[in-house]
Enzyme design. Structure first.
Site, PDB file in Angstrom:
ATOM      1  CB  SER A 179      -0.911   0.023   1.240  1.00  0.00           C
ATOM      2  OG  SER A 179      -0.129   0.190   2.417  1.00  0.00           O
ATOM      3  CB  SER A 180       0.577   4.632  -1.206  1.00  0.00           C
ATOM      4  OG  SER A 180       1.237   5.868  -0.972  1.00  0.00           O
TER       5      SER A 180
END
Length: 378
Positions: free
Chosen positions: A92-93
């Site tokens: 994920s960011s």
């Protein structure tokens, strides 16, 4: 990118201003970094429950505003090889507020070299490159797919750090020693390889938490000593990063523990399962029960440990306890609770961690031999 991204700088500046107003950013240099790095280039698509396809990407008018929001955006999911048909989030960011909080704690300065464990999308590496210069940044990830994509994105954005596909738990000795090491994956044990590859006086910032009870963690800010140990305080962080993967194809999720329920014992306890949610106590419980898994339900929680011990404990007190296996593990929780209450119910930030060549130890208030509260010896 399409014309839809032409105003990305407006969005990036707004995000930088938001984090500054919230006092997440207190160093003006980091405000300029956030305003200058194009996060949208690192998150061309992300998973969204609001989209029929499950993904929101560049063609969607709602994509850009969300990319520049203070949200964690899941960018990769994979099936567990032993659980076909079921996907786990594997990259994920992370929400920018946590990234910037950690970058402030890392206390980087001009000329310092940094090793990042967990490249992911490449956005955090880009922030470091913008601040320090690409030549001072090394970033690694266990997943070649992520590394390939991050390399392209970093290059397209104008950054040229050293990027490698390898097991980050082993560090990256080819570019050592480093002034700073930052882990953007969660680990249960801080690898001594990171200590060995950091200069004396340098800092390691790691998200330390169990795979099976992810709320029971913290950020460890460790200073490396000339004797080959690293020690420092814990910083509260209720929800951190995805756990490090054992290999590229396996999500960093808890291992399933087979339990033997043929012999079940029952008793009462003055401690209900809600105790597992108290930050300082949950941290202490994890240190006393390494490898603990917790499975909360509406009325009770099941906990297991790698040796096959298990306990089902109700939330309400006096709690009903059913347990089995080699050890009464709820008894271990009760002992941790007794220590915790006797010491004025300390929160996470009353503890610290020392990492040595063979083990890590949790300590309370001060890192001396009289204050150890966890297993092992550094």
């Amino acid at each position: 990118m399409s014309s839809a991204t032409d105003d990305w700088r407006v969005h990036a500046a707004a995000l930088a201003d938001q984090l500054t107003e919230q006092r997440v950013i207190t160093d003006p240099a980091w405000r300029d970094v956030v305003a200058s790095v194009p996060r949208h280039m690192f998150v061309p698509e992300f998973y969204s429950d609001d989209e029929p396809s499950g993904l929101r990407s560049t063609g969607n008018p709602r994509w850009l505003p969300v990319v520049y929001s203070d949200d964690t955006l899941v960018t990769q999911r994979k099936e567990h090889p032993d659980q076909p048909g079921f996907e786990w989030s594997t990259s994920s960011s992370t929400r920018p507020s946590l990234m910037l909080r950690m970058l402030h704690i890392l206390d980087v300065r001009a000329g310092m070299s940094v090793l990042e464990i967990g490249t992911g999308t490449g956005y955090n590496a880009a922030l470091l490159c913008e601040r320090l210069g690409s030549e001072h940044v090394t970033t690694v990830d266990i997943d070649p797919e992520l590394i390939d994509a991050a390399c392209v994105r970093l290059s397209d954005a104008g950054y040229r750090p050293t990027v490698a596909a390898c097991d980050g738990l082993r560090g990256y000795p080819a570019r050592a020693p480093y002034d700073r090491v930052i882990a953007t994956v969660a680990v249960e044990q801080v690898p001594h390889a990171w200590v060995e590859q950091t200069r004396p006086g340098g800092l390691i910032l790691a998200d330390v938490r169990p795979r099976g009870m992810t709320w029971a963690g913290a950020l460890a800010r460790l200073t490396v000593a000339p004797d080959g140990t690293a020690s420092g305080p814990l910083v509260s962080c209720t929800w951190g990063f995805m756990s490090a993967r054992p290999d590229a194809v396996r999500p960093g999720i808890p291992d399933v523990v087979p339990i033997d329920a043929t012999s079940v014992h029952r008793r009462k306890s003055e401690i209900g399962s809600e105790a597992l949610r108290r930050p300082g106590l949950s941290l202490l419980t994890w240190q006393r029960l390494p490898g603990i898994n917790a499975f909360p339900g509406p009325d009770a929680t099941r906990i297991t440990t790698p040796d096959g011990s298990w306990a089902d404990v109700t939330r309400a007190t006096p709690a009903k306890v059913e347990y089995g296996g080699p050890v009464d593990i709820w008894g271990q929780v009760e002992q941790a609770h007794a220590w915790w209450t006797e010491h004025a119910s300390p929160d996470v930030e009353a503890f610290g961690l020392t990492v040595g060549p063979t083990a890590q130890r949790l300590w309370h208030l001060k890192p001396d031999g009289h204050s150890w509260v966890g297993p092992g010896h550094p």
